[in-house]
Design a protein around this motif. Structure first.
Motif, PDB file in Angstrom:
ATOM      1  N   ASP A   1     -50.197  -2.148  38.323  1.00 44.29           N
ATOM      2  CA  ASP A   1     -50.558  -3.052  37.236  1.00 44.29           C
ATOM      3  C   ASP A   1     -51.571  -4.060  37.741  1.00 44.29           C
ATOM      4  OD1 ASP A   1     -49.073  -3.645  34.336  1.00 44.29           O
ATOM      5  OD2 ASP A   1     -50.168  -5.361  35.143  1.00 44.29           O
TER       6      ASP A   1
ATOM      7  N   SER B   1     -50.022   6.656  31.197  1.00 42.68           N
ATOM      8  CA  SER B   1     -50.780   5.493  30.728  1.00 42.68           C
ATOM      9  C   SER B   1     -50.203   5.121  29.366  1.00 42.68           C
ATOM     10  CB  SER B   1     -52.272   5.824  30.618  1.00 42.68           C
ATOM     11  OG  SER B   1     -52.956   4.792  29.933  1.00 42.68           O
TER      12      SER B   1
ATOM     13  N   ASP C   1     -47.371   5.368  37.212  1.00 40.69           N
ATOM     14  CA  ASP C   1     -47.244   4.676  35.930  1.00 40.69           C
ATOM     15  C   ASP C   1     -48.287   3.563  35.940  1.00 40.69           C
ATOM     16  OD1 ASP C   1     -46.499   3.358  33.631  1.00 40.69           O
ATOM     17  OD2 ASP C   1     -44.514   2.740  34.367  1.00 40.69           O
TER      18      ASP C   1
ATOM     19  N   TRP D   1     -49.797   2.616  26.636  1.00 43.42           N
ATOM     20  CA  TRP D   1     -50.381   1.417  26.037  1.00 43.42           C
ATOM     21  C   TRP D   1     -51.146   0.578  27.065  1.00 43.42           C
ATOM     22  CZ3 TRP D   1     -46.990   4.073  23.323  1.00 43.42           C
ATOM     23  CH2 TRP D   1     -47.166   4.128  21.941  1.00 43.42           C
ATOM     24  N   SER D   2     -51.605   1.194  28.141  1.00 46.76           N
ATOM     25  CA  SER D   2     -52.359   0.447  29.148  1.00 46.76           C
ATOM     26  C   SER D   2     -53.862   0.523  28.930  1.00 46.76           C
ATOM     27  CB  SER D   2     -52.010   0.954  30.552  1.00 46.76           C
ATOM     28  OG  SER D   2     -52.281   2.331  30.689  1.00 46.76           O
TER      29      SER D   2
ATOM     30  N   GLY E   1     -50.474   0.614  34.546  1.00 48.63           N
ATOM     31  CA  GLY E   1     -50.192  -0.428  33.580  1.00 48.63           C
ATOM     32  C   GLY E   1     -48.689  -0.534  33.399  1.00 48.63           C
ATOM     33  N   CYS E   2     -47.971  -0.581  34.523  1.00 48.38           N
ATOM     34  CA  CYS E   2     -46.509  -0.428  34.515  1.00 48.38           C
ATOM     35  C   CYS E   2     -45.781  -1.649  33.994  1.00 48.38           C
ATOM     36  CB  CYS E   2     -46.020  -0.097  35.917  1.00 48.38           C
ATOM     37  SG  CYS E   2     -46.294  -1.422  37.132  1.00 48.38           S
ATOM     38  N   GLY E   3     -46.460  -2.796  33.889  1.00 53.64           N
ATOM     39  CA  GLY E   3     -45.778  -3.992  33.417  1.00 53.64           C
ATOM     40  C   GLY E   3     -44.583  -4.321  34.286  1.00 53.64           C
TER      41      GLY E   3
ATOM     42  N   TYR F   1     -51.815 -11.688  31.043  1.00 52.32           N
ATOM     43  CA  TYR F   1     -50.518 -11.062  31.297  1.00 52.32           C
ATOM     44  C   TYR F   1     -49.736 -11.790  32.383  1.00 52.32           C
ATOM     45  CZ  TYR F   1     -50.731  -7.222  28.024  1.00 52.32           C
ATOM     46  OH  TYR F   1     -50.734  -6.496  26.867  1.00 52.32           O
TER      47      TYR F   1
END
Length: 221
Positions: free
Chosen positions: A79, A117, A56, A119-120, A58-60, A14
């Motif tokens: 993240d 969560s 949040d 799609w994390s 896996g916040c990207g 990522y």
């Protein structure tokens, strides 16, 4: 704990894809009224609990964290990818973003009104998922809500399936009933779910699922 090599490989993947990912996905909520509706319902039940602090996970690049903040929540993002966190900080300088692992969150016990969560969990090997769900439960306050998004597997007889062609890192699909049962075992019970059928234009023809779950209040049966 989630295996270090799995987490490290996902983080590195990522980091490498962060700029492309941010460009491709930053406007997805604008084009998805159902996702906005689910996030709006989540925000409403969290606010009603009296504790508006939300992680949040896996916040990207931070676009969903910012959306939650706009819905009246005290949202912050976590993240595993430092590159993603840096992009989120640039895009949303007024919000907090931290580098961290969902398997070992640097968050005190029972302080959050909500956990998102989105799609994390898809990059978590199935045998390791209970560790993640236990962390979600640990950081939620009694009565707090969890909203978890993922791709569905092909029927209840297939609790997990690997996604063969994920562009960034190995990924998995989950049976909604199986994942709901795992949530119950962790102490967080499902209260609602939304299942969306794939659109003709979707690259992957998988159902998308959002499960809303709630941690029991102290003393509740």
């Amino acid at each position: 704990m989630v295996e270090h090599d799995v987490l490290g490989a996902t983080r590195e993947a990522y980091d490498a894809a962060a700029s492309t990912y941010a460009r491709l996905f930053r406007d997805t909520l604008r084009d998805s009224p159902l996702d906005r509706a689910v996030l709006g319902a989540f925000a409403e039940v969290v606010r009603a609990s009296g504790n508006d602090r939300v992680a949040d996970l896996g916040c990207g690049p931070g676009h969903v964290t910012a959306h939650l903040n706009g819905l009246g929540l005290a949202a912050f993002g976590v993240d595993a990818s430092p590159a993603m966190v840096e992009l989120a900080r640039r895009a949303c300088p007024g919000l907090r973003f931290d580098v961290g692992s969902m398997a070992a969150l640097d968050i005190a016990d029972g302080v959050l009104g909500g956990v998102l969560s989105r799609w994390s969990i898809i990059h978590t090997p199935p045998r390791e998922l209970p560790v993640i769900l236990a962390e979600f439960h640990r950081v939620l306050a009694p009565g707090g809500h969890l909203l978890i998004g993922f791709w569905a597997s092909d029927g209840p007889s297939r609790p997990t399936q690997e996604v063969p062609d994920h562009a960034v890192a190995p990924a998995y699909r989950w049976s909604p009933d199986h994942l709901a049962a795992m949530l119950r075992e962790s102490g967080t019970a499902e209260v609602a779910r939304m299942v969306r059928e794939p659109r003709p234009t979707d690259r992957r023809q998988f159902q998308e699922v959002h499960l809303l779950a709630r941690k029991a209040r102290a003393g509740a049966a």
